[in-house]
Design a protein around this motif. Structure first.
Motif, mmCIF file in Angstrom:
data_model
loop_
_atom_site.group_PDB
_atom_site.id
_atom_site.type_symbol
_atom_site.label_atom_id
_atom_site.label_comp_id
_atom_site.label_asym_id
_atom_site.label_seq_id
_atom_site.Cartn_x
_atom_site.Cartn_y
_atom_site.Cartn_z
ATOM 1 N N ALA A 1 -11.372 -0.078 -10.974
ATOM 2 C CA ALA A 1 -10.200 0.286 -11.766
ATOM 3 C C ALA A 1 -9.181 -0.839 -11.653
ATOM 4 N N ALA A 2 -8.129 -0.749 -12.462
ATOM 5 C CA ALA A 2 -7.035 -1.719 -12.414
ATOM 6 C C ALA A 2 -5.882 -1.160 -11.586
ATOM 7 N N ILE A 3 -5.028 -2.057 -11.105
ATOM 8 C CA ILE A 3 -3.837 -1.657 -10.347
ATOM 9 C C ILE A 3 -2.615 -2.064 -11.154
ATOM 10 N N LEU A 4 -1.772 -1.105 -11.463
ATOM 11 C CA LEU A 4 -0.633 -1.380 -12.323
ATOM 12 C C LEU A 4 0.676 -1.136 -11.580
ATOM 13 N N ASP A 5 1.539 -2.158 -11.582
ATOM 14 C CA ASP A 5 2.896 -1.979 -11.077
ATOM 15 C C ASP A 5 3.814 -1.611 -12.225
ATOM 16 N N VAL A 6 4.673 -0.656 -11.996
ATOM 17 C CA VAL A 6 5.682 -0.315 -12.997
ATOM 18 C C VAL A 6 7.041 -0.651 -12.400
ATOM 19 N N VAL B 1 6.287 6.671 -12.900
ATOM 20 C CA VAL B 1 5.556 6.289 -11.691
ATOM 21 C C VAL B 1 6.548 6.314 -10.536
ATOM 22 N N ALA C 1 -4.218 0.469 -2.258
ATOM 23 C CA ALA C 1 -5.451 0.664 -3.027
ATOM 24 C C ALA C 1 -6.641 0.084 -2.278
ATOM 25 N N LEU C 2 -7.753 0.819 -2.281
ATOM 26 C CA LEU C 2 -8.986 0.323 -1.674
ATOM 27 C C LEU C 2 -9.601 -0.713 -2.601
ATOM 28 N N GLN D 1 2.080 1.892 -2.705
ATOM 29 C CA GLN D 1 2.116 0.435 -2.909
ATOM 30 C C GLN D 1 1.252 -0.313 -1.873
ATOM 31 N N GLN E 1 11.789 1.582 -15.102
ATOM 32 C CA GLN E 1 10.994 1.571 -16.321
ATOM 33 C C GLN E 1 10.043 2.773 -16.347
ATOM 34 N N LEU F 1 6.316 4.094 -18.292
ATOM 35 C CA LEU F 1 5.164 3.640 -19.075
ATOM 36 C C LEU F 1 5.040 4.484 -20.332
ATOM 37 N N GLN G 1 1.776 2.760 -6.962
ATOM 38 C CA GLN G 1 1.151 1.988 -8.024
ATOM 39 C C GLN G 1 0.202 2.891 -8.795
ATOM 40 N N LEU G 2 -0.002 2.537 -10.065
ATOM 41 C CA LEU G 2 -0.978 3.274 -10.869
ATOM 42 C C LEU G 2 -2.347 2.624 -10.725
ATOM 43 N N ILE G 3 -3.361 3.442 -10.599
ATOM 44 C CA ILE G 3 -4.747 2.984 -10.634
ATOM 45 C C ILE G 3 -5.340 3.525 -11.926
#
Lengths: 306, 306
Positions: free
Chosen positions: B28-33, A33, A143-144, A140, B37, B39, A38-40
């Motif tokens: 959806a979810a929001i993921l911090d990495v 990432v 996100a909506l 970062q 690191q 994933l 950020q990952l959605i």
């Protein structure tokens, strides 16, 4: 044909341009990432006989599955990154089905710039069930969400409403309107629109439950109400035709669902992106009202519950 | 009971300590990495009648589903982070089933320090199908792979072998060995072991297809062979008992699968972690050989193909 051979033949080609997939050779994928992103992540599934009829072309089913997931990413303003696929298919595995399914995915991977990163294929004793977990990237904090619509914000929707539900009705009643049927079978996730809304929208959702139900989701999360004007709702020529036949078809427009258009709010005075229509305004209170001129016509039933 | 109510009652409690889940309220979810690191992501599914019998306690099925995914994370050396769950259940949704399923997940979330981050619940016209996408974290570049085993490396395995396959045999033949049945129904993903191998193992895999088949996966990826000594294979007292009854049960030890133990290689001279047994050595060539003293007894069938 073994699961291993099927994977090598049909799924490795979908993953080979995504380094983190490890060519589907290991127990899991490795995902980088980029800093500041950020990952959605969303996970949507479809079951034969419930979410698709079962006699559609496998490539169409595959595309709809991927696109409904992409629509969730779009609703959060994310750029598609990679996805994981799980297929549960009645034994014995039908190679031609998997081949067609994979070819649908290959088409849409190009269209939406997303790659397969992992997953599994299993046999089932019953009907087919498909699941995708889709990953997108967003800068970062950008996100909506659904929870920041403010009183006075203008409510917008992309594209046209009701086509998909009317398309399903066509299929169920022997209708032949190819435009509506296509809108049901092949949703258009509004990925670029979602990206363009990152810095301006105060809330966003994709319409899956129906316009009024999804507006209600935004209102609940934002602790506001909404006035929506029926006469402002964007309609396709094909939908107009169905409304002329029977005014009861209006229910498909505001409560049909599966539109996969974006419903979002902008502060008054902000220019909306192209192909979006202002349909109302955020209000005080907690109610979603559908208005014909100034008369409320809100139906009891706001949308489908899946 | 609506899907929304089910989610609120049974799944939000599994997600509420994970901020990125947004309390399952959004698309959806929001993921911090964290910086530095990567994933690690895996997606494993289970189908009623194929991967579980159907009459098991729902909590056990839930745990097995989560644990098989955690085992894949362990095989890559990852620390569990969050997971996405998809349930396809015959309509109408059975609340008591979902409640028991969620309580099994709640237990294992504590045991393995992982949180629910998203997913969906859908109805199916057929049997139940469950899918989890699990996310773990690993320091940049430290993920365990299968492709670096070197000639002369020592081959290790954790725990004991064959218990799970023997446990399934117990269930199929009316046996009552509770230890073996438990080993089949409730695998123990070797998460801490996987983490401890990050800096020392040259290859790692979790045994799902069977010892010899999974050894073969490592050998193919690393372009090496392997000699494994049958007399060195770690066995439980319960497995010993089954072998005394019938020597044909050896096939369950080296080809039964679903062990969810880690099979890994260390350079000669590196001290292995506790509870791991040296079972052989990496060789030149491409063959996996099972040896009794110095005599090869490799069976034709290396393992189950799922």
């Amino acid at each position: 044909m073994s699961e291993h051979s099927l994977i090598t033949r049909y799924f490795v080609p979908l993953a080979e341009n995504f380094a983190g997939s490890l060519f589907l050779s290991d127990d899991a994928a490795i995902l980088d990432v980029p800093a500041g992103q950020q990952l959605i992540i969303t996970k949507d599934s479809m079951s034969e006989g419930v979410h698709f009829i079962g006699n559609e072309a496998p490539a169409l089913i595959a595309k709809k599955l991927l696109r409904t997931n992409l629509s969730d990413l779009a609703a959060m303003g994310a750029t598609p990154y990679c996805y994981f696929l799980s297929l549960a298919l009645p034994a014995p595995l039908d190679e031609s089905y998997i081949q067609a399914f994979a070819s649908g995915l290959a088409d849409d991977q190009k269209t939406f710039s997303i790659q397969l990163a992992g997953g599994d294929t299993i046999t089932s004793k019953g009907t087919a069930t498909f699941s995708i977990t889709a990953h997108g990237l967003v800068p970062q904090g950008k996100a909506l969400r659904r929870n920041d619509a403010k009183v006075g914000d203008i409510i917008y929707v992309s594209g046209t409403l009701g086509d998909s539900a009317l398309g399903l009705q066509q299929l169920k009643t022997g209708g032949t309107d190819a435009y509506l049927i296509n809108r049901y079978q092949l949703p258009q996730p509004r990925v670029s629109l979602g990206e363009s809304l990152r810095d301006i929208a105060t809330s966003c959702i994709d319409i899956s439950d129906g316009l009024l139900a999804d507006m209600n989701h935004i209102c609940k999360a934002s602790n506001v109400g909404a006035d929506i004007h029926q006469t402002h709702l964007p309609l396709s020529a094909a939908a107009h035709k169905q409304l002329e036949k029977d005014a009861a078809n209006w229910a498909f427009i505001y409560a049909g669902g599966d539109d996969y258009e974006l419903l979002f709010t902008l502060p008054d005075g902000i220019k909306p992106p192209p192909h979006c229509t202002a349909i109302g305004r955020i209000t005080q209170g907690h109610r979603v009202r559908l208005l014909d001129d100034e008369t409320e016509i809100t139906p009891e039933r706001l949308g489908y519950s899946h």
